[in-house]
Design a protein around this motif. Structure first.
Motif, PDB file in Angstrom:
ATOM      1  N   THR A 115      58.013  -5.330  27.435  1.00 44.73           N
ATOM      2  CA  THR A 115      58.388  -6.110  28.617  1.00 44.73           C
ATOM      3  C   THR A 115      59.899  -6.089  28.823  1.00 44.73           C
ATOM      4  O   THR A 115      60.382  -5.946  29.949  1.00 44.73           O
ATOM      5  CB  THR A 115      57.890  -7.563  28.476  1.00 44.73           C
ATOM      6  N   LEU A 116      60.647  -6.204  27.736  1.00 43.27           N
ATOM      7  CA  LEU A 116      62.109  -6.155  27.842  1.00 43.27           C
ATOM      8  C   LEU A 116      62.584  -4.776  28.271  1.00 43.27           C
ATOM      9  O   LEU A 116      63.560  -4.645  29.018  1.00 43.27           O
ATOM     10  CB  LEU A 116      62.749  -6.545  26.510  1.00 43.27           C
ATOM     11  N   LEU A 117      61.899  -3.738  27.816  1.00 37.32           N
ATOM     12  CA  LEU A 117      62.285  -2.390  28.234  1.00 37.32           C
ATOM     13  C   LEU A 117      62.074  -2.190  29.722  1.00 37.32           C
ATOM     14  O   LEU A 117      62.802  -1.430  30.361  1.00 37.32           O
ATOM     15  CB  LEU A 117      61.493  -1.344  27.434  1.00 37.32           C
ATOM     16  N   ASN A 118      61.103  -2.869  30.287  1.00 39.33           N
ATOM     17  CA  ASN A 118      60.935  -2.788  31.735  1.00 39.33           C
ATOM     18  C   ASN A 118      62.126  -3.399  32.463  1.00 39.33           C
ATOM     19  O   ASN A 118      62.504  -2.943  33.549  1.00 39.33           O
ATOM     20  CB  ASN A 118      59.629  -3.464  32.170  1.00 39.33           C
ATOM     21  N   LEU A 119      62.732  -4.421  31.874  1.00 37.89           N
ATOM     22  CA  LEU A 119      63.968  -4.961  32.448  1.00 37.89           C
ATOM     23  C   LEU A 119      65.064  -3.902  32.422  1.00 37.89           C
ATOM     24  O   LEU A 119      65.809  -3.737  33.390  1.00 37.89           O
ATOM     25  CB  LEU A 119      64.431  -6.188  31.653  1.00 37.89           C
ATOM     26  N   VAL A 120      65.159  -3.195  31.298  1.00 37.31           N
ATOM     27  CA  VAL A 120      66.165  -2.138  31.170  1.00 37.31           C
ATOM     28  C   VAL A 120      65.954  -1.093  32.268  1.00 37.31           C
ATOM     29  O   VAL A 120      66.900  -0.673  32.939  1.00 37.31           O
ATOM     30  CB  VAL A 120      66.084  -1.475  29.782  1.00 37.31           C
ATOM     31  N   ARG A 166      61.285   1.866  20.417  1.00 37.19           N
ATOM     32  CA  ARG A 166      60.499   2.320  21.556  1.00 37.19           C
ATOM     33  C   ARG A 166      61.350   2.884  22.695  1.00 37.19           C
ATOM     34  O   ARG A 166      60.840   3.584  23.560  1.00 37.19           O
ATOM     35  CB  ARG A 166      59.631   1.171  22.076  1.00 37.19           C
ATOM     36  N   ALA A 167      62.626   2.562  22.701  1.00 39.81           N
ATOM     37  CA  ALA A 167      63.501   2.978  23.802  1.00 39.81           C
ATOM     38  C   ALA A 167      63.871   4.445  23.694  1.00 39.81           C
ATOM     39  O   ALA A 167      63.950   5.009  22.611  1.00 39.81           O
ATOM     40  CB  ALA A 167      64.764   2.117  23.811  1.00 39.81           C
ATOM     41  N   THR A 168      64.105   5.065  24.832  1.00 39.05           N
ATOM     42  CA  THR A 168      64.669   6.411  24.835  1.00 39.05           C
ATOM     43  C   THR A 168      66.176   6.318  24.583  1.00 39.05           C
ATOM     44  O   THR A 168      66.765   5.230  24.636  1.00 39.05           O
ATOM     45  CB  THR A 168      64.439   7.102  26.181  1.00 39.05           C
ATOM     46  N   GLY A 169      66.796   7.467  24.343  1.00 37.58           N
ATOM     47  CA  GLY A 169      68.231   7.478  24.125  1.00 37.58           C
ATOM     48  C   GLY A 169      69.000   6.922  25.303  1.00 37.58           C
ATOM     49  O   GLY A 169      69.940   6.133  25.152  1.00 37.58           O
ATOM     50  N   LEU A 170      68.609   7.303  26.516  1.00 40.66           N
ATOM     51  CA  LEU A 170      69.301   6.814  27.705  1.00 40.66           C
ATOM     52  C   LEU A 170      69.115   5.313  27.892  1.00 40.66           C
ATOM     53  O   LEU A 170      70.041   4.609  28.321  1.00 40.66           O
ATOM     54  CB  LEU A 170      68.796   7.554  28.942  1.00 40.66           C
ATOM     55  N   GLU A 171      67.922   4.813  27.585  1.00 41.46           N
ATOM     56  CA  GLU A 171      67.676   3.376  27.729  1.00 41.46           C
ATOM     57  C   GLU A 171      68.542   2.586  26.760  1.00 41.46           C
ATOM     58  O   GLU A 171      69.110   1.543  27.124  1.00 41.46           O
ATOM     59  CB  GLU A 171      66.187   3.082  27.501  1.00 41.46           C
ATOM     60  N   ASN A 229      70.471  10.635  18.498  1.00 39.01           N
ATOM     61  CA  ASN A 229      71.377  11.097  19.536  1.00 39.01           C
ATOM     62  C   ASN A 229      70.757  12.190  20.397  1.00 39.01           C
ATOM     63  O   ASN A 229      71.073  12.295  21.580  1.00 39.01           O
ATOM     64  CB  ASN A 229      72.687  11.593  18.910  1.00 39.01           C
ATOM     65  N   ARG A 230      69.902  12.990  19.812  1.00 40.25           N
ATOM     66  CA  ARG A 230      69.207  14.002  20.612  1.00 40.25           C
ATOM     67  C   ARG A 230      68.169  13.356  21.526  1.00 40.25           C
ATOM     68  O   ARG A 230      67.913  13.817  22.636  1.00 40.25           O
ATOM     69  CB  ARG A 230      68.543  15.018  19.680  1.00 40.25           C
ATOM     70  N   GLY A 231      67.563  12.273  21.049  1.00 41.82           N
ATOM     71  CA  GLY A 231      66.501  11.597  21.788  1.00 41.82           C
ATOM     72  C   GLY A 231      65.224  11.595  20.960  1.00 41.82           C
ATOM     73  O   GLY A 231      64.572  12.620  20.804  1.00 41.82           O
ATOM     74  N   MET A 232      64.878  10.439  20.383  1.00 36.71           N
ATOM     75  CA  MET A 232      63.736  10.379  19.477  1.00 36.71           C
ATOM     76  C   MET A 232      62.425  10.695  20.185  1.00 36.71           C
ATOM     77  O   MET A 232      61.485  11.204  19.566  1.00 36.71           O
ATOM     78  CB  MET A 232      63.655   9.008  18.814  1.00 36.71           C
ATOM     79  N   ARG A 243      56.655   8.401  17.315  1.00 40.01           N
ATOM     80  CA  ARG A 243      58.055   8.012  17.462  1.00 40.01           C
ATOM     81  C   ARG A 243      58.414   6.856  16.533  1.00 40.01           C
ATOM     82  O   ARG A 243      59.472   6.848  15.903  1.00 40.01           O
ATOM     83  CB  ARG A 243      58.296   7.627  18.922  1.00 40.01           C
ATOM     84  N   GLU A 244      57.510   5.852  16.446  1.00 43.96           N
ATOM     85  CA  GLU A 244      57.770   4.705  15.586  1.00 43.96           C
ATOM     86  C   GLU A 244      57.855   5.127  14.120  1.00 43.96           C
ATOM     87  O   GLU A 244      58.676   4.620  13.357  1.00 43.96           O
ATOM     88  CB  GLU A 244      56.669   3.644  15.765  1.00 43.96           C
ATOM     89  N   SER A 245      57.001   6.083  13.721  1.00 45.00           N
ATOM     90  CA  SER A 245      57.025   6.589  12.350  1.00 45.00           C
ATOM     91  C   SER A 245      58.337   7.315  12.055  1.00 45.00           C
ATOM     92  O   SER A 245      58.908   7.173  10.962  1.00 45.00           O
ATOM     93  CB  SER A 245      55.844   7.537  12.118  1.00 45.00           C
ATOM     94  N   LEU A 246      58.840   8.070  13.029  1.00 44.61           N
ATOM     95  CA  LEU A 246      60.114   8.764  12.852  1.00 44.61           C
ATOM     96  C   LEU A 246      61.252   7.768  12.675  1.00 44.61           C
ATOM     97  O   LEU A 246      62.125   7.959  11.822  1.00 44.61           O
ATOM     98  CB  LEU A 246      60.392   9.663  14.059  1.00 44.61           C
ATOM     99  N   TYR A 247      61.243   6.704  13.474  1.00 42.27           N
ATOM    100  CA  TYR A 247      62.295   5.707  13.328  1.00 42.27           C
ATOM    101  C   TYR A 247      62.278   5.094  11.926  1.00 42.27           C
ATOM    102  O   TYR A 247      63.325   4.895  11.305  1.00 42.27           O
ATOM    103  CB  TYR A 247      62.123   4.597  14.373  1.00 42.27           C
ATOM    104  N   ARG A 248      61.071   4.788  11.428  1.00 45.31           N
ATOM    105  CA  ARG A 248      60.986   4.169  10.108  1.00 45.31           C
ATOM    106  C   ARG A 248      61.451   5.113   9.007  1.00 45.31           C
ATOM    107  O   ARG A 248      62.211   4.721   8.128  1.00 45.31           O
ATOM    108  CB  ARG A 248      59.539   3.714   9.835  1.00 45.31           C
ATOM    109  N   SER A 249      60.991   6.352   9.046  1.00 43.84           N
ATOM    110  CA  SER A 249      61.308   7.275   7.959  1.00 43.84           C
ATOM    111  C   SER A 249      62.756   7.758   8.007  1.00 43.84           C
ATOM    112  O   SER A 249      63.339   8.103   6.973  1.00 43.84           O
ATOM    113  CB  SER A 249      60.360   8.475   7.980  1.00 43.84           C
TER     114      SER A 249
END
Length: 284
Positions: A115-120, A166-171, A229-232, A243-249
């Motif tokens: 929901t917050l990302l929709n604000l972004v 959950r956010a993209t690099g640009l977000e 920086n490339r964009g997860m 994507r969530e697994s990549l962030y954790r590891s």
């Protein structure tokens, strides 16, 4: 007539009076409502509008078939390349709704990062958004990027951490007030998530130095920085990993499997090469 993107958290099954009053005003003025197909707030909004026989609604879904369409309204399907129905799959429709909307009305459970990302996404397009915090019974009118960033900084560490995953690099760059162009660790890209150039030599040297050190924490931290920086989202698509697994590891203290490291390096356009080390004492 304005187009209003209405969304919210899955944990919100009943609409508070404040939301109902705003929906009544939208119906009265015959604004165009665009809403998603999820359970929770989306479905509750759908039911409220359908009960009042409001027809000026377009339902958005990722993929071909909506999960809910209470009012049997016109459906706008958003094409998604991924076949895995993860967060990014369903977020595709939210990004499209934010792009098309003039205003946003978000119904928040006080913790949902989506929901917050929709604000972004709305503020990225210079759209005004209203966030109704259901548990706190608070209404936030967010008109500028600075107001959004102030709100974000006041969120708990847990909420910010979930949002970053959950956010993209640009977000994230927008939310943190950073320039949208790539930095020295990021290859030139046609658009976020689709890099078209090689990593700069400085980044390669830093990674080689980390690998040579044998320090797992240092290697993981640097690889994670390169990936973020490339964009997860793009890394996740290239590697077919969540994507969530990549962030954790790849986060601080993470312990990625060797297969994951190889896949991420390949996505970054890096070859891992083995060479014999110089060990004079052993050669004697």
């Amino acid at each position: 007539m304005n187009t209003i993107f209405i969304g919210g958290s899955r944990e919100v099954a009943r609409l508070p009076q404040e939301v109902q009053a705003r929906l009544d005003e939208i119906i009265k003025k015959n604004h165009h409502v665009i809403v998603g197909d999820a359970n929770g707030a989306d479905k509750a909004v759908q039911k409220y509008l359908a009960d009042r026989e409001f027809q000026n609604v377009t339902l958005f879904c990722s993929g071909d078939t909506p999960r809910n369409n209470v009012g049997h309204w016109k459906v706008q399907s958003v094409t998604v390349n991924s076949k895995t129905k993860d967060y990014q799959f369903f977020a595709a429709k939210d990004r499209e709704m934010a792009r098309r909307a003039d205003f946003g009305l978000m119904i928040w459970d006080g913790k949902s990062p989506g929901t917050l990302l929709n604000l972004v996404r709305l503020l990225q397009g210079s759209k005004i958004a209203v966030l109704i915090n259901v548990p706190q019974k608070q209404t936030h009118n967010i008109k500028t990027a600075d107001q959004l960033r102030e709100f974000y900084r006041a969120c708990t560490n847990s909420i910010r951490s979930d949002l970053e995953r959950r956010a993209t690099g640009l977000e994230m760059r927008f939310l943190e007030g950073l320039p949208s162009q790539p930095d020295f660790l990021e290859a030139p890209a046609a658009k976020e998530g689709k890099s078209t150039g090689a990593l700069p030599e400085s980044a390669i040297q830093d990674l080689n130095a980390a690998l040579a050190s044998g320090d797992i924490v240092r290697i993981t931290d640097l690889l994670g920085a390169l990936a973020r920086n490339r964009g997860m989202s793009q890394i996740a698509r290239d590697t077919n990993l969540a994507r969530e697994s990549l962030y954790r590891s790849l986060d601080a203290g993470g312990n990625p499997e060797f297969a994951t490291v190889l896949k991420v390096l390949t996505s970054l356009g890096i070859d891992l090469e083995v060479r014999k080390t110089s060990t004079p004492d052993r050669d004697r």
